[in-house]
Structure formats: C-alpha cells, structure tokens
Design an enzyme around this catalytic site. Structure first.
Site, short mmCIF file in Angstrom:
data_model
loop_
_atom_site.label_atom_id
_atom_site.label_comp_id
_atom_site.label_asym_id
_atom_site.label_seq_id
_atom_site.Cartn_x
_atom_site.Cartn_y
_atom_site.Cartn_z
N CYS A 187 -9.74 121.81 51.70
CA CYS A 187 -9.17 120.70 52.46
C CYS A 187 -9.46 120.86 53.93
O CYS A 187 -9.56 121.99 54.41
CB CYS A 187 -7.65 120.69 52.29
SG CYS A 187 -7.16 120.40 50.63
N ASN B 241 -16.27 113.02 41.06
CA ASN B 241 -14.98 112.38 41.34
C ASN B 241 -14.67 112.43 42.81
O ASN B 241 -15.03 113.39 43.49
CB ASN B 241 -13.86 112.98 40.50
CG ASN B 241 -13.13 114.11 41.21
OD1 ASN B 241 -12.24 113.86 42.04
ND2 ASN B 241 -13.51 115.34 40.92
N GLY C 47 -15.36 125.82 35.42
CA GLY C 47 -16.54 125.05 35.78
C GLY C 47 -17.34 124.80 34.51
O GLY C 47 -18.03 125.69 34.02
N LYS D 281 -1.46 118.49 39.21
CA LYS D 281 -2.31 117.80 40.18
C LYS D 281 -2.00 118.29 41.60
O LYS D 281 -0.84 118.56 41.92
CB LYS D 281 -2.00 116.29 40.04
CG LYS D 281 -2.60 115.40 41.07
CD LYS D 281 -4.06 115.16 40.79
CE LYS D 281 -4.77 114.56 42.00
NZ LYS D 281 -6.15 115.04 42.11
N GLY D 282 -3.00 118.40 42.46
CA GLY D 282 -2.82 118.88 43.84
C GLY D 282 -1.67 118.17 44.54
O GLY D 282 -1.60 116.95 44.50
C1 FMN Z 1 -10.72 114.03 38.38
C2 FMN Z 1 -10.57 115.42 38.93
C3 FMN Z 1 -9.51 115.71 39.80
C4 FMN Z 1 -9.36 117.00 40.34
N1 FMN Z 1 -8.30 117.28 41.16
C5 FMN Z 1 -8.14 118.54 41.65
C6 FMN Z 1 -7.01 118.87 42.47
O1 FMN Z 1 -6.13 118.04 42.72
N2 FMN Z 1 -6.94 120.14 42.97
C7 FMN Z 1 -7.88 121.10 42.69
O2 FMN Z 1 -7.78 122.24 43.15
N3 FMN Z 1 -8.93 120.81 41.87
C8 FMN Z 1 -9.08 119.57 41.36
N4 FMN Z 1 -10.14 119.30 40.54
C9 FMN Z 1 -11.12 120.36 40.21
C10 FMN Z 1 -10.87 120.96 38.83
O3 FMN Z 1 -9.59 121.55 38.74
C11 FMN Z 1 -11.96 122.02 38.49
O4 FMN Z 1 -11.96 123.03 39.49
C12 FMN Z 1 -13.35 121.42 38.43
O5 FMN Z 1 -13.34 120.12 37.87
C13 FMN Z 1 -14.34 122.31 37.65
O6 FMN Z 1 -13.95 122.47 36.31
P1 FMN Z 1 -14.49 121.54 35.09
O7 FMN Z 1 -15.98 121.55 35.18
O8 FMN Z 1 -13.94 122.19 33.86
O9 FMN Z 1 -13.95 120.17 35.32
C14 FMN Z 1 -10.31 118.01 39.99
C15 FMN Z 1 -11.36 117.71 39.11
C16 FMN Z 1 -11.51 116.44 38.57
C17 FMN Z 1 -12.64 116.16 37.62
#
Ligand code: FMN
Length: 321
Positions: free
Chosen positions: A140, A79, A253, A55-56
């Site tokens: 950010c 989200n 994605g 997590k970030g």
């Molecule tokens: C609930 C949630 C929290 C996320 N938190 C972060 C984060 O902390 N840092 C980050 O770079 N991306 C974050 N993302 C983005 C994901 O890592 C990813 O780039 C994005 O969801 C697209 O991929 P997906 O369609 O497979 O979910 C988050 C995504 C979701 C759904």
C-alpha cells in the site's frame, strides 16, 4: 500399539505450526478471495480449512476502484478491486460475531496509509478478541514516504511491522509483495521487526489492453496478476526466503490443486494460501486438503512437517552449474 502404528491407523497428520499458532492442516483461504467468510459458510464447512483470512481492512470504509475491476488473462486474472472494504467500525460490529464462530482460526488482513494506522487497526482487533491475529498487507502507498509502496523498501516494512508488534501480542504475519528487487531483504526486515511469519506472494502488477478501443481493460489501468501464471515466481520466492528466515513462511500464488500446494511445501512453506482458485471452485481449499492427505498416505508420510522444505537438490545443479 506403538505411536507410529497408531498414527498410521489414524491417517497422516496434516497439523502444522506458524509460530504460536497451530493449524490442523496447512490450507488457508487467501485474503480478498474469501470475503468475510460468511459468503462461503453455506458452501463449505469453514472448520475444515487450516485457517481463513478476511478481505483487506482499513480504518475507514473504502469504495474501491471504478469498473471494470477484473480481467481474465492467459492462465490467470488481473484484479484492481482497490481494497474495497467495510472499514474497522463496521467490521467490529457486523463481521466479528460470525467470525468468532467460524471453527477455524481467522486472520484479518489489514492495511493503512501510515505505520500508525496499521498499528491502530491491529490493536483494536486484538482488543475485540476471538481472532487469531493479523496479516499485514504492505502493498500500500505510504503517505509519509510520499506515496512509495511500503512493501518496496526494507526500512518502511521494518517500521510498520515494529509498530504493529508493539500494538498487539496476537499473531502477526507480514504479506510480501513480489514487485521488489530483493524479496529476501524485505522478508528479513519483517523478521527482525518481530513478525511471527511471512506470507508470499501478493499479486504482480500487470496491464491488459483492448486493441479495438486502444484503452486499458481495467478502470484502474493496471491491476494485480494472480492464478497459475504466477506460480513459478511464487515458488522461487518462497524457496529463496525459506532458506534465509527462522520464522515460518506461508506460500501462495497460483495454487489450484494439491500438487501445487505440495510444491510450495516442499520448497519450504509451512502452510499455503489458496486465492483465485476459489473463483473457479468454492470448494478448492477442501479438495486440496484431501489431496495432500492422499499424497501423504500413498507416500507413507505420517507428518506434514516431514515434507516442509524437503526439496532435494543435486550438488552439481543450480545457476551456473
Ligand atoms: C480479487 C482479489 C482480491 C484480493 N484482495 C487482497 C487483499 O485485500 N489483501 C491482500 O493482501 N491480498 C489480496 N489479494 C491477493 C491474494 O490474497 C493472493 O496473494 C494472490 O491472489 C495470489 O494468490 P492466487 O494466485 O492463489 O490468487 C487479492 C487477490 C484477488 C484475486
């Protein structure tokens, strides 16, 4: 036995390389959808993933945004977690001991309000040892640039990546935002500044409205759209960026199946990340690894590297053709 015959007997090799980092398979758990790894450790063997990303993480702990933070949308979700996290100090003390034993490379997704903050976190993480490197989340607000998002300007991406590059000799990947006019320009800035790889895409900014109350569904008003709805955009961007960079591109994605992952690999991704799919099936990553292996076996592909960027485009096709 010849090398080719030996390979066939053993099964296809899913090994892939992100610059200095070798992964046993190309499937990585995406940041923000896999906690700090320990949340999933009882459900899947983490060692069967190519890598995982936590997590970030910021210097100080963050509480995140007011609820509601999640909203389901057509073929996806919004989200607005607000980058809630434990902060660097607690991460070093409480999370790293577990992550050192994870049996797969662990990358830490990091963010800050200034380039210096990014660099400080990267340096302290590399001093901690046991981690494979960092993924820089440039989506950010940049305090020094009056709150403009780092990710939206090639100049600020260059600045933050150069500073992190000087602060650590560990693997550095830069996670790009799709909310920009020219993704290739931003990716090139990251490469020039010394990134080992880029990953894309982060979420697309969206809005959901409750018509009964005429209020936004999310506490933060807007949120990030993820899931299958964004796959065509991710694929297009990965394809564009992979043609213009020398460093590896990690695609994500909307990946929920092996076929989705293969599309990204064929478009030019050296590895892929699985995000929102984990909320439907915690074993999604594992199933995708198996599915890629089956596809390679059926199609007689012995090395994953033979698939990367193997998109066939007819000479007379393309925009304006
Ligand atoms: C609930 C949630 C929290 C996320 N938190 C972060 C984060 O902390 N840092 C980050 O770079 N991306 C974050 N993302 C983005 C994901 O890592 C990813 O780039 C994005 O969801 C697209 O991929 P997906 O369609 O497979 O979910 C988050 C995504 C979701 C759904």
């Amino acid at each position: 036995m010849t090398k080719a015959a030996e390979q066939k007997k053993e099964g296809p090799s899913l090994e892939t390389r992100l610059g200095p980092l070798t992964l046993k398979n190309p499937v990585i758990a995406a940041s923000g959808t896999f906690g700090y790894g320990e949340e999933y450790a009882g459900i899947i063997p983490l060692g069967s993933l190519g890598a995982m990303i936590t997590k970030g993480l910021s210097l100080e702990p963050r509480k995140g945004n007011p609820p509601p933070r999640l909203a389901e949308t057509a073929s996806g979700m919004l989200n607005a977690i607000g980058l809630e996290n434990v902060g660097l100090k607690a991460f070093l003390k409480e999370k790293i001991p577990f992550l050192r034993k994870a049996r797969c490379p662990v990358l830490v997704n990091i963010f800050g309000a200034t380039a210096r903050e990014y660099a400080d976190i990267a340096r302290r993480l590399s001093e901690a040892e046991g981690l494979a490197g960092v993924e820089i989340n440039v989506s950010c607000p940049n305090l020094k640039a009056g709150g403009a998002i780092f990710a939206s300007e090639a100049k600020s991406v260059h600045q933050v990546v150069s500073k992190v590059r000087r602060a650590t000799s560990s693997f550095v990947m830069v996670k790009l935002s799709p909310n920009v006019a020219d993704i290739v320009k931003i990716a090139q800035a990251a490469e020039e500044a010394g990134a080992d790889a880029v990953s894309l895409i982060n979420t697309l900014t969206g809005l959901a409205i409750d018509v009964r109350t005429r209020t936004p569904v999310l506490g933060n008003i807007t949120g990030g759209l993820s899931g299958p709805a964004i796959k065509p955009i991710g694929l297009r961007m990965v394809w564009q960026v992979a043609q213009c960079l020398r460093i590896p591109v990690v695609g994500m994605g909307g990946i929920v199946s092996a076929e989705d992952a293969l599309e990204y690999i064929i478009a030019g991704a050296t590895a892929v990340q699985v995000g929102s799919a984990h909320f439907i099936d915690a074993k999604a990553g594992l199933k995708i690894v198996d599915g890629i292996q089956t596809y390679m076996r059926i199609n007689d592909i012995s090395h994953l590297t033979d698939l990367i960027g193997s998109l066939k485009i007819r000479r007379d096709s393309g925009p304006g053709a």
